[in-house]
Design an enzyme around this catalytic site. Structure first.
Site, PDB file in Angstrom:
ATOM      1  N   ASP A 222      15.439 -20.381  28.654  1.00 49.25           N
ATOM      2  CA  ASP A 222      16.271 -21.556  28.930  1.00 49.25           C
ATOM      3  C   ASP A 222      16.331 -21.898  30.412  1.00 49.25           C
ATOM      4  O   ASP A 222      17.288 -21.572  31.108  1.00 49.25           O
ATOM      5  CB  ASP A 222      17.676 -21.335  28.383  1.00 49.25           C
ATOM      6  CG  ASP A 222      17.654 -21.186  26.871  1.00 49.25           C
ATOM      7  OD1 ASP A 222      16.676 -21.642  26.240  1.00 49.25           O
ATOM      8  OD2 ASP A 222      18.620 -20.615  26.322  1.00 49.25           O
TER       9      ASP A 222
ATOM     10  N   ASP B 205      13.310 -16.657  18.171  1.00 53.14           N
ATOM     11  CA  ASP B 205      14.252 -16.821  19.281  1.00 53.14           C
ATOM     12  C   ASP B 205      15.336 -15.743  19.166  1.00 53.14           C
ATOM     13  O   ASP B 205      15.381 -15.015  18.175  1.00 53.14           O
ATOM     14  CB  ASP B 205      14.864 -18.232  19.147  1.00 53.14           C
ATOM     15  CG  ASP B 205      15.755 -18.631  20.318  1.00 53.14           C
ATOM     16  OD1 ASP B 205      15.627 -18.058  21.408  1.00 53.14           O
ATOM     17  OD2 ASP B 205      16.587 -19.548  20.119  1.00 53.14           O
TER      18      ASP B 205
ATOM     19  N   GLU C 232      16.534 -10.740  21.785  1.00 54.62           N
ATOM     20  CA  GLU C 232      16.738  -9.743  22.863  1.00 54.62           C
ATOM     21  C   GLU C 232      17.342  -8.447  22.332  1.00 54.62           C
ATOM     22  O   GLU C 232      17.022  -7.414  22.916  1.00 54.62           O
ATOM     23  CB  GLU C 232      17.627 -10.346  23.958  1.00 54.62           C
ATOM     24  CG  GLU C 232      16.952 -11.448  24.740  1.00 54.62           C
ATOM     25  CD  GLU C 232      16.743 -12.737  23.939  1.00 54.62           C
ATOM     26  OE1 GLU C 232      17.576 -12.991  23.053  1.00 54.62           O
ATOM     27  OE2 GLU C 232      15.766 -13.446  24.169  1.00 54.62           O
TER      28      GLU C 232
HETATM   29  O1  MIG Z   1      21.659 -20.233  21.627  1.00 55.85           O
HETATM   30  O2  MIG Z   1      17.770 -22.640  18.879  1.00 55.85           O
HETATM   31  O3  MIG Z   1      15.954 -20.464  24.161  1.00 55.85           O
HETATM   32  O4  MIG Z   1      14.744 -22.770  23.171  1.00 55.85           O
HETATM   33  O5  MIG Z   1      16.330 -24.457  21.562  1.00 55.85           O
HETATM   34  C1  MIG Z   1      20.590 -21.085  21.863  1.00 55.85           C
HETATM   35  C2  MIG Z   1      18.407 -23.279  19.931  1.00 55.85           C
HETATM   36  C3  MIG Z   1      19.469 -20.787  20.913  1.00 55.85           C
HETATM   37  C4  MIG Z   1      17.779 -20.740  22.646  1.00 55.85           C
HETATM   38  C5  MIG Z   1      16.350 -21.020  22.934  1.00 55.85           C
HETATM   39  C6  MIG Z   1      16.111 -22.505  22.906  1.00 55.85           C
HETATM   40  C7  MIG Z   1      16.511 -23.065  21.574  1.00 55.85           C
HETATM   41  C8  MIG Z   1      17.977 -22.726  21.283  1.00 55.85           C
HETATM   42  N1  MIG Z   1      18.185 -21.273  21.339  1.00 55.85           N
END
Ligand code: MIG
Length: 822
Positions: free
Chosen positions: A507, A431, A434
């Site tokens: 999200d 995650d 980016e």
């Molecule tokens: O700042 O890990 O898109 O699926 O549950 C949020 C927590 C960070 C974003 C992801 C989401 C995940 C969440 N993450």
């Protein structure tokens, strides 16, 4: 007085931001640059031509253009403003040259023509305008409206590079991967800059991933353009000026591939031949996955896992989001919540539940933390231009970030998964890549990257960062798991990311609009080369009601990747959370997913082996029909099953367009003729699904998880046709790489029917032998009374018709021909 000042300041700010919006060149980090006159330079007249094998160099005396014949249908164009090309390196395209049958350079009075047996690339001598023509029809598929141009970048060096094409009459555009809004891109403007787009909206841009590849369709013919440039890039499909389609970037090389069709399917397959396909996933990854931010402690995780088993709702994987870690430190465990993770993972495994864990890129600055220490000692973290470390706040607090564009760093990072793999973790979720940074959004432009020896700033590496992270994860897991297939999922990525794992759309929101959007997004990703895609079922933020959740499960049943997920501040959301009738309907659809597993797995193989997308929008089925350029609320999964998700609250029926041919309503088995729209009933427990006449849809028994049962026989659902149709069934070990050594079984079924017979012929390829011995047939739609069935010339006496007029019988799996006669 003060107030007035405030007001006029605000006005000014608005004026500037408006100007910035309309002005295609965005010198975002240098407001002064906006005031400088823009000096664009254009190619002039062709003065010189040099041939070097499959490469042709054209020069106007200063700038040079390379035109390279990549295959019979793919031609690459590169521009070097002062004659010197950049190093030919791409993360997206591992190998440029493919097989070419023939190519030649010819000269006419006004043009040079480089042609293969399908396309010709024409360079106009007078002004360097480049165009592409389909040889057979002589249709100009794509042409420069103005010659390629550039502008020197005084702040960073290099050039802003531009290509401006003619937007043909009635031309429509598709692809671009991770975009919001409608499927058809005409009339819109886009930007590629990977962005953590929490709760994104309809038409919001940019989102998480960069796929600078689009498909143009006009005069019933399709072609594609892949602008392989990792810098911030832009696409405009006739928005700025209805007669122009343009693409440009803030740096790097103007380099693009022209990919010929003539069908949308051909373009996608060829794009896939450049950037690769998805490896076969472990079969369990095609099951249902349950996720939440976050399930903890251990007791909670088990309660959820057991909740599936006690309610007989199939599920293959449960996810641990960031809270399983110690202070969000990657590769650690919170020992209070998870005292013995290895034991827990084993116990979950004993009921067939695989554990997938999250790993983020941000590493906490903490000298007592081994990952940080190793990264620091080995100089693996990104640095700023003046050598300071790139520091930013994310979940763990102050963090530094590995430079995944350095092969040594990828190797190191891949190895960090050892302990997790030893504990039995089955998959990894990347995650925030980016990369996302709290406050500032992402890294500043001046951060330096290794870029596999072709170093550059973050301007060049930003869009590639996430893909290199998941690459490192995938390669690391592959090594550590020996011959087992890793499962990975990433949020950010770039073209070619499909070689390293699956993706989810980020999200989203629990709304009907997002259900529509998610359906479009998955189709768009699929035709943009990224097949293994899904949305957060139910919506990440906000609260769905039972109806929305159930409609989302139904769509998700036919998303290549099927996972429910929700944010921590929402009410818990498992398939049973909304009570009846929702729980039963959710079970019915998740069970359907498991029944269709052999079909879906075969479709995945068709993607992996042949480059076919998994989800296929209507434009891909019938591109010659303009109305299909606007259809986005139905698609096929593979080429046999048509899915028409119910996307409207309270709907009990919906309009469905059936492509030409005969289609069976999956629920009623009624046959409808295609080529027109139909109103189809769609009560909450039935999303409209159609099966193409002549198909054989293989089916497994319902299992609570993949591999739960030994498969004793495979059901073949045969849908009668009065024509001829081929179907495929692919099988293999399910989680090894033996398929790369031809240890797989690819069966081809040929179904041929007329008014009094139906013949099924089977041929088998590959070295794998499935364990079951029999097929159990379920033949639907026979227009005649069955008199006899012969299997390889042996008469079968044991057959029956059930109350639904389905013909039932069995055969050995090794048959060559089944003949049903009336
Ligand atoms: O700042 O890990 O898109 O699926 O549950 C949020 C927590 C960070 C974003 C992801 C989401 C995940 C969440 N993450």
């Amino acid at each position: 007085m003060e107030d007035l000042n405030e007001q006029s300041k605000e006005l000014n700010v608005n004026a500037i931001s408006q100007q910035v919006e309309e002005e295609p060149i965005q010198h975002l980090n240098n407001p002064v640059a906006n005031l400088k006159p823009i000096v664009k330079k254009y190619l002039t007249a062709v003065r010189q031509v040099v041939t070097d094998g499959n490469k042709f160099y054209f020069s106007d005396g200063d700038a040079r253009v390379e035109i390279r014949v990549v295959s019979d249908e793919i031609i690459r164009v590169r521009l070097a403003p002062h004659g010197v090309f950049l190093e030919d390196f791409s993360y997206a395209v591992p190998k440029v040259d493919q097989k070419v049958t023939l190519f030649k350079l010819e000269e006419s009075e006004s043009f040079y023509h480089i042609s293969t047996n399908t396309v010709s690339c024409n360079v106009r001598k007078s002004d360097f305008q480049i165009s592409f023509t389909e040889i057979q029809s002589q249709v100009v598929m794509n042409e420069d409206q103005s010659p390629m141009h550039w502008e020197e970048n005084v702040d960073f060096g290099g050039y802003y590079v531009y290509a401006t094409k003619t937007c043909m009459q009635e031309e429509n555009f598709f692809g671009l991967g991770d975009k919001s809004g409608n499927m058809n891109l005409r009339g819109r403007h886009f930007q590629n800059w990977n962005t953590d787009a929490y709760s994104f909206g309809w038409d919001q841009d940019p989102l998480y991933r960069t796929i600078p590849f689009y498909i143009g369709v006009h005069q019933s013919l399709a072609y594609g353009i892949f602008f392989d440039n990792t810098f911030r890039s832009y696409f405009d499909f006739g928005r700025e000026d209805a007669s122009k389609t343009s693409f440009w970037a803030d740096g790097g090389e103007l380099q693009y591939y022209y990919i010929h069709g003539p069908h949308v399917m051909d373009v996608v397959k060829r794009y896939q031949s450049l950037t690769g396909t998805h490896p076969m996933p472990p079969q369990w990854a095609l099951g249902y996955h349950q996720c939440r931010w976050s399930y903890y402690p251990e007791k909670k995780v088990k309660e959820i896992a057991e909740g599936f088993r006690s309610r007989n709702i199939p599920c293959d994987a449960i996810y641990l989001d960031i809270d399983y870690m110690e202070g969000y430190r990657c590769f650690t465990w919170n020992k209070k919540h998870f005292p013995d993770p290895k034991r827990m993972i084993k116990e979950l495994g004993s009921i067939g539940m695989k554990t997938v864990v999250m790993i983020d890129p941000g590493i906490k600055v903490d000298d007592n933390y081994w990952v940080f220490k190793e990264g620091k000692e080995n100089n693996y973290f990104c640095r700023r231009s003046d050598d300071y470390f790139m520091e930013g706040h994310v979940w763990p607090g102050r963090c530094q970030f590995p430079d995944f564009t350095n092969p040594k760093v990828r190797e190191w990072w891949g190895g960090l998964y050892k302990e997790l793999v030893d504990m039995g973790v089955a998959g990894v979720w990347n995650d925030m890549n980016e990369p996302a940074v709290f406050g500032s959004g992402t890294f500043p432009n001046d951060v330096r990257h290794h870029y596999d020896g072709h170093r550059g700033s973050h301007r060049k590496a930003h869009n590639i960062y996430g893909m290199q992270m998941v690459r490192s994860t995938y390669d690391g897991l592959k090594k550590l798991m020996r011959n087992r297939r890793p499962f990975t999922i990433t949020r950010a990525g770039y073209s070619g990311m499909q070689r390293y794992g699956s993706v989810w759309t980020g999200d989203n929101i629990a709304s009907w609009e997002h259900l529509i959007l998610g359906s479009i997004q998955c189709q768009r990703m699929s035709i943009s080369g990224v097949p293994f895609c899904g949305t957060d079922i139910g919506g990440f933020s906000g609260e769905p009601d039972g109806e929305l959740f159930t409609r989302w499960i139904q769509l998700g049943t036919f998303s290549p990747f099927m996972r429910a997920h929700s944010a921590g501040d929402t009410i818990e959301r498992e398939p049973w959370s909304f009570g009846e009738p929702f729980e039963s309907i959710n079970r019915k659809f998740i069970e359907l997913r498991y029944k269709l597993l052999p079909y879906m797995y075969s479709v995945f193989w068709e993607h992996h082996r042949y480059g076919f997308p998994i989800l296929r929008p209507m434009i891909m089925l019938e591109q010659e029909q303009i109305s299909n350029h606007y259809r986005q609320d139905e698609f096929t999964f593979g080429d046999k099953i048509l899915i028409c998700p119910v996307l409207e609250q309270g709907a009990v029926s919906r309009r469905v367009y059936l492509p030409k041919g005969a289609w069976y309503n999956y629920w009623s088995q009624e046959v409808l003729q295609g080529g027109s729209e139909h109103q189809i009933s769609a009560p909450l427990d039935e999303m409209p699904i159609f099966v193409r006449a002549g198909s054989i849809i293989p089916e497994y028994p319902v299992m609570q998880y993949v591999g739960e049962k030994k498969i004793d026989e495979v059901i073949l659902n045969v849908y009668y046709t009065d024509g001829e149709v081929n179907s495929f069934l692919y099988e293999d070990h399910g989680d090894t790489f033996a398929y790369e050594q031809d240890i797989y079984s690819e069966k081809k079924f040929n179904v041929k029917g007329d008014a009094s017979t139906l013949i099924i012929a089977q041929s088998v390829e590959g070295l794998y032998t499935p364990n079951y011995e029999t097929y159990s047939y379920n033949v639907v739609g026979l227009p005649f009374q069955v008199q006899s069935i012969t299997i390889d010339d042996q008469e079968v006496s044991d057959f029956s018709m059930n109350e639904n007029k389905e013909l039932r019988f069995k055969s050995d799996k090794k048959f060559s021909e089944v003949r049903i006669t009336g």
